[in-house]
Scaffold this motif. Structure first.
Motif, PDB file in Angstrom:
ATOM      1  N   ARG A   1      37.953 -57.743  34.502  1.00 11.97           N
ATOM      2  CA  ARG A   1      38.261 -56.595  33.640  1.00 11.97           C
ATOM      3  C   ARG A   1      39.258 -55.648  34.299  1.00 11.97           C
ATOM      4  O   ARG A   1      40.205 -55.167  33.662  1.00 11.97           O
ATOM      5  CB  ARG A   1      36.962 -55.837  33.311  1.00 11.97           C
ATOM      6  N   GLU A   2      39.039 -55.387  35.593  1.00 12.12           N
ATOM      7  CA  GLU A   2      39.912 -54.442  36.282  1.00 12.12           C
ATOM      8  C   GLU A   2      41.303 -55.031  36.496  1.00 12.12           C
ATOM      9  O   GLU A   2      42.306 -54.317  36.391  1.00 12.12           O
ATOM     10  CB  GLU A   2      39.292 -54.010  37.610  1.00 12.12           C
ATOM     11  N   MET A   3      41.379 -56.318  36.779  1.00 12.45           N
ATOM     12  CA  MET A   3      42.686 -56.953  36.905  1.00 12.45           C
ATOM     13  C   MET A   3      43.486 -56.788  35.617  1.00 12.45           C
ATOM     14  O   MET A   3      44.675 -56.434  35.649  1.00 12.45           O
ATOM     15  CB  MET A   3      42.522 -58.442  37.241  1.00 12.45           C
ATOM     16  N   GLN A   4      42.838 -57.026  34.505  1.00 10.86           N
ATOM     17  CA  GLN A   4      43.573 -56.926  33.244  1.00 10.86           C
ATOM     18  C   GLN A   4      43.889 -55.482  32.885  1.00 10.86           C
ATOM     19  O   GLN A   4      44.947 -55.194  32.300  1.00 10.86           O
ATOM     20  CB  GLN A   4      42.783 -57.624  32.132  1.00 10.86           C
ATOM     21  N   ARG A   5      43.018 -54.557  33.269  1.00  9.48           N
ATOM     22  CA  ARG A   5      43.304 -53.147  32.995  1.00  9.48           C
ATOM     23  C   ARG A   5      44.562 -52.679  33.719  1.00  9.48           C
ATOM     24  O   ARG A   5      45.353 -51.905  33.175  1.00  9.48           O
ATOM     25  CB  ARG A   5      42.111 -52.269  33.413  1.00  9.48           C
ATOM     26  N   ILE A   6      44.767 -53.156  34.950  1.00  5.86           N
ATOM     27  CA  ILE A   6      45.924 -52.697  35.731  1.00  5.86           C
ATOM     28  C   ILE A   6      47.145 -53.601  35.557  1.00  5.86           C
ATOM     29  O   ILE A   6      48.227 -53.299  36.068  1.00  5.86           O
ATOM     30  CB  ILE A   6      45.583 -52.578  37.228  1.00  5.86           C
TER      31      ILE A   6
ATOM     32  N   ALA B   1      43.208 -60.200  27.671  1.00  7.30           N
ATOM     33  CA  ALA B   1      44.633 -60.495  27.795  1.00  7.30           C
ATOM     34  C   ALA B   1      44.758 -61.941  28.277  1.00  7.30           C
ATOM     35  O   ALA B   1      43.784 -62.529  28.763  1.00  7.30           O
ATOM     36  CB  ALA B   1      45.299 -59.534  28.788  1.00  7.30           C
ATOM     37  N   PRO B   2      45.932 -62.548  28.162  1.00  5.44           N
ATOM     38  CA  PRO B   2      46.084 -63.949  28.576  1.00  5.44           C
ATOM     39  C   PRO B   2      45.780 -64.156  30.056  1.00  5.44           C
ATOM     40  O   PRO B   2      46.092 -63.321  30.898  1.00  5.44           O
ATOM     41  CB  PRO B   2      47.557 -64.246  28.282  1.00  5.44           C
ATOM     42  N   VAL B   3      45.161 -65.293  30.357  1.00  6.80           N
ATOM     43  CA  VAL B   3      44.925 -65.728  31.734  1.00  6.80           C
ATOM     44  C   VAL B   3      45.947 -66.813  32.068  1.00  6.80           C
ATOM     45  O   VAL B   3      46.638 -67.331  31.186  1.00  6.80           O
ATOM     46  CB  VAL B   3      43.496 -66.271  31.927  1.00  6.80           C
ATOM     47  N   ILE B   4      46.047 -67.161  33.345  1.00  7.81           N
ATOM     48  CA  ILE B   4      46.922 -68.254  33.753  1.00  7.81           C
ATOM     49  C   ILE B   4      46.160 -69.239  34.628  1.00  7.81           C
ATOM     50  O   ILE B   4      45.133 -68.903  35.230  1.00  7.81           O
ATOM     51  CB  ILE B   4      48.174 -67.748  34.506  1.00  7.81           C
ATOM     52  N   PHE B   5      46.660 -70.461  34.668  1.00  3.08           N
ATOM     53  CA  PHE B   5      46.329 -71.429  35.704  1.00  3.08           C
ATOM     54  C   PHE B   5      47.645 -71.647  36.433  1.00  3.08           C
ATOM     55  O   PHE B   5      48.547 -72.320  35.917  1.00  3.08           O
ATOM     56  CB  PHE B   5      45.818 -72.736  35.101  1.00  3.08           C
TER      57      PHE B   5
ATOM     58  N   ASN C   1      43.081 -67.262  23.586  1.00  4.89           N
ATOM     59  CA  ASN C   1      43.339 -66.329  24.683  1.00  4.89           C
ATOM     60  C   ASN C   1      44.820 -66.031  24.855  1.00  4.89           C
ATOM     61  O   ASN C   1      45.194 -64.932  25.292  1.00  4.89           O
ATOM     62  CB  ASN C   1      42.768 -66.900  25.984  1.00  4.89           C
ATOM     63  N   GLY C   2      45.675 -66.994  24.529  1.00  9.55           N
ATOM     64  CA  GLY C   2      47.120 -66.816  24.726  1.00  9.55           C
ATOM     65  C   GLY C   2      47.616 -67.193  26.100  1.00  9.55           C
ATOM     66  O   GLY C   2      48.771 -66.929  26.445  1.00  9.55           O
ATOM     67  N   GLY C   3      46.748 -67.836  26.912  1.00  6.05           N
ATOM     68  CA  GLY C   3      47.096 -68.118  28.302  1.00  6.05           C
ATOM     69  C   GLY C   3      47.958 -69.345  28.489  1.00  6.05           C
ATOM     70  O   GLY C   3      48.475 -69.937  27.530  1.00  6.05           O
ATOM     71  N   ILE C   4      48.096 -69.765  29.748  1.00  6.35           N
ATOM     72  CA  ILE C   4      49.025 -70.832  30.102  1.00  6.35           C
ATOM     73  C   ILE C   4      48.476 -71.644  31.263  1.00  6.35           C
ATOM     74  O   ILE C   4      47.852 -71.102  32.180  1.00  6.35           O
ATOM     75  CB  ILE C   4      50.407 -70.231  30.474  1.00  6.35           C
TER      76      ILE C   4
ATOM     77  N   ALA D   1      51.482 -55.452  28.136  1.00  3.63           N
ATOM     78  CA  ALA D   1      51.190 -54.674  26.932  1.00  3.63           C
ATOM     79  C   ALA D   1      49.723 -54.255  26.905  1.00  3.63           C
ATOM     80  O   ALA D   1      49.395 -53.114  26.529  1.00  3.63           O
ATOM     81  CB  ALA D   1      51.537 -55.487  25.691  1.00  3.63           C
ATOM     82  N   TYR D   2      48.838 -55.164  27.310  1.00  5.84           N
ATOM     83  CA  TYR D   2      47.412 -54.827  27.354  1.00  5.84           C
ATOM     84  C   TYR D   2      47.175 -53.704  28.361  1.00  5.84           C
ATOM     85  O   TYR D   2      46.443 -52.737  28.073  1.00  5.84           O
ATOM     86  CB  TYR D   2      46.585 -56.055  27.727  1.00  5.84           C
ATOM     87  N   ALA D   3      47.777 -53.813  29.536  1.00 12.08           N
ATOM     88  CA  ALA D   3      47.598 -52.778  30.557  1.00 12.08           C
ATOM     89  C   ALA D   3      48.143 -51.439  30.075  1.00 12.08           C
ATOM     90  O   ALA D   3      47.524 -50.387  30.313  1.00 12.08           O
ATOM     91  CB  ALA D   3      48.289 -53.196  31.852  1.00 12.08           C
ATOM     92  N   ALA D   4      49.277 -51.448  29.391  1.00 11.01           N
ATOM     93  CA  ALA D   4      49.858 -50.202  28.881  1.00 11.01           C
ATOM     94  C   ALA D   4      48.936 -49.560  27.860  1.00 11.01           C
ATOM     95  O   ALA D   4      48.770 -48.330  27.831  1.00 11.01           O
ATOM     96  CB  ALA D   4      51.226 -50.478  28.267  1.00 11.01           C
TER      97      ALA D   4
END
Length: 422
Positions: free
Chosen positions: A212-217, A240-244, A270-273, A405-408
């Motif tokens: 949660r905190e990673m995505q917030r920042i 927000a999207p995650v990555i591998f 999720n929109g990730g990659i 955009a999520y962080a903003a």
């Protein structure tokens, strides 16, 4: 005569109206056009680890323009996979440099070591201003690419390096780190690894707060190296999207480091990659099975000749000579890319080769110069220029913009607090 002239005029007009068949682009031309429009954005390269292991982070006298002469026969160390000349040949426009440190360090040692890796990465980038440009945002990546420089971002590998502290996590982000791989080869106090015994069934409550905190920042959550349960828990929490950053498809190669179809299917929402890795044991089951057989043979010989390690080593060398290692192929790597597309969709695949973090390479991709060969193979299989541009860097650009955009949107949210541990 006038009639003949009119007939000729009509015939000429008709012929002029016939369309000449357009030139069908060859796979090489399609790949070249795609990489010109959208240079490769690679998700994981271990040059900083090489600088630490080979040079103790001292870069004086290190020539990053050409590292082909870095092999050391005395130690068996191979030449590096990466330098500026080969990055240019490989059409690389953006690179996540991994500020990895060993999972065998204590948490406090790891915090210091990652600080040192951030420092050496920044010093290396600053030493080559004509070729490299430090970047911390999608806008800065675009600016670097436009200027003809390789955008240089940083990713941490292994959540143990935050010392179980969200405060340390935030400070690493302030220093420019833009993704963190939650685990590496070992399960840690708050997340299970794919290659170690599970302890938590995925993420602990603190681990979920880390996500949660990673995505917030605005720090990307990297799920390479984590267990399937950890992947699922992270996707449950993620907004927000995650990555591998460097993983393959488990349906193609059944290594636990690769991504199962159940997780690939969730990336659509999720929109990730998934950034396809080139490490041979993750690309090819043939290579993985050979690795397992060699490991078993080594253990057998060491037990059999416990008082004679030289004999054990000699007999293992003889076994390897009689049973040469297979090579992962470019075609198998393309199979991973296509499977990710099949299950997750064309918008959810990229490249994260893991160069300079592996002992051997996939055939056809000997180093960072080899990326165009993969794009030619994909074009040969019928993938369009537009699709190749997404795979090269378009998808990663979209993912980073979405995370930003999520962080903003959550900039006013209070930081999640964690208690100090010592």
């Amino acid at each position: 005569m006038r009639s003949l002239f009119l007939r000729s005029l009509v015939l000429s007009t008709a012929l002029a109206g016939l369309s000449v068949p357009a030139h069908a682009a060859t796979p090489e031309e399609t790949a070249a056009a795609a990489l010109k429009a959208a240079p490769v954005w690679d998700g994981h390269n271990d040059v900083p680890e090489q600088l630490r292991g080979r040079r103790n982070d001292v870069i004086a006298g290190f020539d990053f323009r050409d590292t082909t002469n870095t092999a050391d026969p005395a130690t068996g160390e191979q030449a590096m996979h990466t330098d500026l000349t080969r990055l240019r040949k490989g059409k690389v426009g953006a690179q996540f440099w991994s500020v990895y440190v060993s999972a065998n360090l204590t948490e406090q040692q790891a915090v210091q070591a990652v600080m040192e890796q951030i420092d050496v990465t920044k010093r290396l980038v600053a030493a080559y201003p004509a070729d490299l440009q430090f970047a911390t945002s999608s806008t800065e990546v675009q600016q670097a690419m436009k200027a003809g420089r390789i955008a240089s971002l940083m990713g941490m590998e292994g959540g143990y390096a935050i010392g179980s502290s969200l405060g340390v996590l935030r400070q690493f982000h302030a220093l420019g780190v833009r993704y963190m791989t939650l685990t590496h080869v070992k399960t840690i106090g708050w997340a299970d690894s794919a290659t170690d015994a599970p302890q938590h069934g995925g993420l602990t409550d603190f681990g979920k707060d880390v996500v949660r905190e990673m995505q917030r920042i605005g720090m990307l959550v990297d799920l390479s190296h984590v267990s399937e349960d950890t992947m699922m828990d992270a996707l449950d929490v993620a907004r927000a999207p995650v990555i591998f950053s460097h993983s393959g498809a488990r349906a193609i190669a059944h290594h636990p480091r690769n991504v199962p179809d159940a997780v690939l299917a969730r990336l659509k929402d999720n929109g990730g990659i998934v950034m396809a890795v080139t490490l041979p044991a993750y690309v090819s089951d043939r290579v993985r099975e050979w690795d397992l057989a060699r490991t078993a043979q080594r253990a057998r010989l060491q037990a059999l000749h416990i008082a004679d390690p030289k004999r054990a080593a000699a007999e293992l060398a003889a076994w390897v000579k009689d049973n040469p290692a297979p090579r992962a192929t470019l075609g198998e790597l393309a199979d991973h890319v296509e499977h990710i597309i099949k299950v997750a969709g064309i918008d959810h695949v990229g490249l994260g080769a893991d160069f300079d973090g592996m002992e051997s390479t996939t055939e056809g991709l000997p180093d960072v110069s080899g990326y165009p060969a993969l794009f030619v193979e994909l074009a040969r299989r019928g993938h369009s220029q537009a699709d190749l541009e997404k795979i090269a860097s378009g998808n990663m650009m979209r993912v980073l913009k979405a995370a930003e955009a999520y962080a903003a949107a959550h900039r006013a949210d209070p930081p999640i607090e964690s208690k100090t541990t010592f």
